[in-house]
Structure formats: C-alpha cells, structure tokens
Design a protein around this motif. Structure first.
Motif, short mmCIF file in Angstrom:
data_model
loop_
_atom_site.label_atom_id
_atom_site.label_comp_id
_atom_site.label_asym_id
_atom_site.label_seq_id
_atom_site.Cartn_x
_atom_site.Cartn_y
_atom_site.Cartn_z
N LEU A 121 0.86 -1.18 0.00
CA LEU A 121 0.00 0.00 0.00
C LEU A 121 0.90 1.24 0.00
CD1 LEU A 121 -2.86 1.13 0.15
CD2 LEU A 121 -2.74 0.92 2.63
N THR A 122 0.73 2.05 -1.04
CA THR A 122 1.57 3.25 -1.20
C THR A 122 0.68 4.49 -1.27
OG1 THR A 122 1.45 3.14 -3.61
CG2 THR A 122 3.28 1.94 -2.54
N ASP A 123 1.32 5.65 -1.23
CA ASP A 123 0.59 6.91 -1.38
C ASP A 123 -0.16 6.96 -2.71
OD1 ASP A 123 1.55 7.78 1.06
OD2 ASP A 123 3.13 9.04 0.19
N GLU A 124 0.45 6.41 -3.75
CA GLU A 124 -0.18 6.41 -5.07
C GLU A 124 -1.44 5.56 -5.09
OE1 GLU A 124 4.06 7.45 -5.37
OE2 GLU A 124 3.10 5.67 -4.55
N ILE A 125 -1.42 4.45 -4.38
CA ILE A 125 -2.62 3.61 -4.30
C ILE A 125 -3.69 4.31 -3.48
CG2 ILE A 125 -3.53 1.42 -3.40
CD1 ILE A 125 -0.79 0.17 -4.23
N VAL A 126 -3.30 5.00 -2.43
CA VAL A 126 -4.26 5.78 -1.65
C VAL A 126 -4.89 6.86 -2.53
CG1 VAL A 126 -4.55 7.34 0.32
CG2 VAL A 126 -3.14 5.28 0.55
N ALA A 127 -4.10 7.50 -3.37
CA ALA A 127 -4.64 8.51 -4.29
C ALA A 127 -5.63 7.86 -5.26
CB ALA A 127 -3.51 9.20 -5.05
N ALA A 128 -5.32 6.67 -5.75
CA ALA A 128 -6.24 5.96 -6.66
C ALA A 128 -7.51 5.56 -5.91
CB ALA A 128 -5.56 4.72 -7.25
N LEU A 129 -7.39 5.21 -4.63
CA LEU A 129 -8.55 4.85 -3.82
C LEU A 129 -9.54 6.02 -3.76
CD1 LEU A 129 -8.90 2.71 -0.85
CD2 LEU A 129 -9.43 5.09 -0.41
N ALA A 130 -9.04 7.23 -3.71
CA ALA A 130 -9.90 8.40 -3.62
C ALA A 130 -10.75 8.59 -4.89
CB ALA A 130 -9.06 9.65 -3.36
N THR A 131 -10.38 7.91 -5.99
CA THR A 131 -11.14 8.03 -7.24
C THR A 131 -12.22 6.95 -7.37
OG1 THR A 131 -9.69 6.61 -8.58
CG2 THR A 131 -9.09 8.95 -8.38
N ILE A 132 -12.28 6.05 -6.41
CA ILE A 132 -13.27 4.96 -6.43
C ILE A 132 -14.41 5.34 -5.51
CG2 ILE A 132 -13.69 2.52 -5.93
CD1 ILE A 132 -10.67 2.10 -6.58
N PRO A 133 -15.60 5.55 -6.07
CA PRO A 133 -16.72 5.99 -5.24
C PRO A 133 -17.07 5.00 -4.12
CG PRO A 133 -17.25 6.13 -7.58
CD PRO A 133 -15.97 5.38 -7.47
N ARG A 134 -17.14 5.53 -2.91
CA ARG A 134 -17.45 4.69 -1.75
C ARG A 134 -18.84 4.09 -1.86
NH1 ARG A 134 -19.44 5.97 3.50
NH2 ARG A 134 -19.44 8.12 2.85
N ASP A 135 -19.78 4.78 -2.50
CA ASP A 135 -21.12 4.22 -2.63
C ASP A 135 -21.16 3.10 -3.67
OD1 ASP A 135 -20.66 6.13 -4.62
OD2 ASP A 135 -22.77 6.68 -4.79
N SER A 136 -20.18 3.03 -4.57
CA SER A 136 -20.11 1.94 -5.55
C SER A 136 -19.41 0.72 -4.97
CB SER A 136 -19.36 2.39 -6.80
OG SER A 136 -20.05 3.42 -7.45
N VAL A 137 -18.32 0.95 -4.24
CA VAL A 137 -17.54 -0.12 -3.61
C VAL A 137 -17.37 0.28 -2.15
CG1 VAL A 137 -15.42 -1.49 -3.69
CG2 VAL A 137 -16.34 -0.51 -5.81
N PRO A 138 -18.34 -0.07 -1.28
CA PRO A 138 -18.33 0.43 0.09
C PRO A 138 -17.31 -0.24 1.02
CG PRO A 138 -20.28 -0.91 -0.28
CD PRO A 138 -19.58 -0.77 -1.60
N ASP A 139 -16.92 -1.46 0.74
CA ASP A 139 -16.01 -2.20 1.62
C ASP A 139 -14.58 -1.68 1.44
OD1 ASP A 139 -15.57 -4.58 3.41
OD2 ASP A 139 -14.30 -5.17 1.71
N MET A 140 -13.95 -1.20 2.51
CA MET A 140 -12.63 -0.59 2.41
C MET A 140 -11.58 -1.55 1.85
SD MET A 140 -10.72 2.02 2.49
CE MET A 140 -11.73 3.23 3.29
N PRO A 141 -11.48 -2.82 2.31
CA PRO A 141 -10.49 -3.71 1.69
C PRO A 141 -10.72 -3.86 0.18
CG PRO A 141 -11.19 -4.63 3.77
CD PRO A 141 -12.10 -3.45 3.50
N ASP A 142 -11.98 -3.94 -0.25
CA ASP A 142 -12.26 -4.04 -1.69
C ASP A 142 -11.81 -2.79 -2.42
OD1 ASP A 142 -13.31 -6.57 -1.40
OD2 ASP A 142 -15.41 -5.92 -1.51
N ARG A 143 -12.01 -1.63 -1.82
CA ARG A 143 -11.58 -0.38 -2.45
C ARG A 143 -10.06 -0.33 -2.58
NH1 ARG A 143 -13.62 4.72 0.24
NH2 ARG A 143 -13.00 5.70 -1.72
N ILE A 144 -9.35 -0.83 -1.57
CA ILE A 144 -7.88 -0.85 -1.63
C ILE A 144 -7.42 -1.80 -2.73
CG2 ILE A 144 -5.78 -1.50 -0.37
CD1 ILE A 144 -7.26 -0.49 2.20
N ILE A 145 -8.07 -2.95 -2.84
CA ILE A 145 -7.72 -3.92 -3.89
C ILE A 145 -7.98 -3.31 -5.27
CG2 ILE A 145 -8.39 -6.14 -4.91
CD1 ILE A 145 -8.86 -7.06 -1.91
#
Length: 133
Positions: A82-106
C-alpha cells in the motif's frame, strides 16, 4: 494475458486449489505458476487472510502457505504494498459503488498499476477497473 491483480477470495481459492475459481481465473493462476505473467497481491489481502484464519473460516496455515510460496519465488506472485499512489487511486473509487474498504484498496491497487483484477465480486467493475472472472 497481461499481468493481473488478485482479490482475496481468488487468492484463497487458488491456494486451496478450489473448484470455485472460474476457468479464466484458474487459467491466470496457471500462467502465473508457469512464470508467464505476474499476479500482484495487495497487502490488504494478507490482512484479510489473517483475519479469516482467526475467525476459523480458512485453514490456519493459509498465511504460512502463501509466505512460503512468496519466499520461494517459484511463482509469479508478488506483493504490492500500500503506497501513497494507491491511496490517491482509492480516492477516485466511489465509496457508494464499492463500500467495503479492503475491496476499495484492492481495486485501487489494480487501478494504480493499470492492470485487470481477478475477482468474482459484482461490485468491483463499478470501481472502474477491468475485471476477469
């Protein structure tokens, strides 16, 4: 087939040699075993494996089995930290579309690496990454 990122359930089913893997997912892991492609394992998958072991939902030695495979380096499985770049990509994935945090990180890992994701999860395509199953 290109390199891939895997979801936790796909990794577990691969390690268990489970018939629940789809033919496409099974083929990807076989190619990985032959060294033809790399399958990246997001570190959150390791956390989920430990959690599922603690709950008794998977084999108590699953993490050890995975660690042994990674240390041996005989397959194309590689950890993706898990890197800063992946965290930045996570911010582009809507939480209402993929609500589970581990799934959003994947999903964010796949998005950051620009690779398809091996997943049966019906919400993963909503993350904007290509999914194979």
């Amino acid at each position: 087939m290109s390199d891939l990122v895997d979801d936790t359930h796909a990794l577990i089913w691969y390690l268990e040699d489970s018939p629940r893997l789809s033919p496409a997912a099974n083929q990807a892991f076989e190619q990985c075993d032959r060294g033809e492609i790399i399958i990246y394992i997001p570190t959150i998958c390791l956390v989920e494996i430990v959690y599922l072991q603690e709950k008794g939902r998977i084999s108590a030695d699953m993490k050890l089995q995975l660690d042994t495979a990674l240390i041996a380096g005989t397959s194309g499985l590689i950890l993706s930290n898990l890197t800063d770049e992946i965290v930045a990509a996570l911010a582009t994935i809507p939480r209402d579309s993929v609500p589970d945090m581990p799934d959003r990180i994947i999903a964010a890992t796949a998005k950051h690496l620009g690779l398809p994701l091996i997943s049966r999860d019906s919400k993963m395509p909503l993350s904007g990454v290509n999914v194979i199953w």
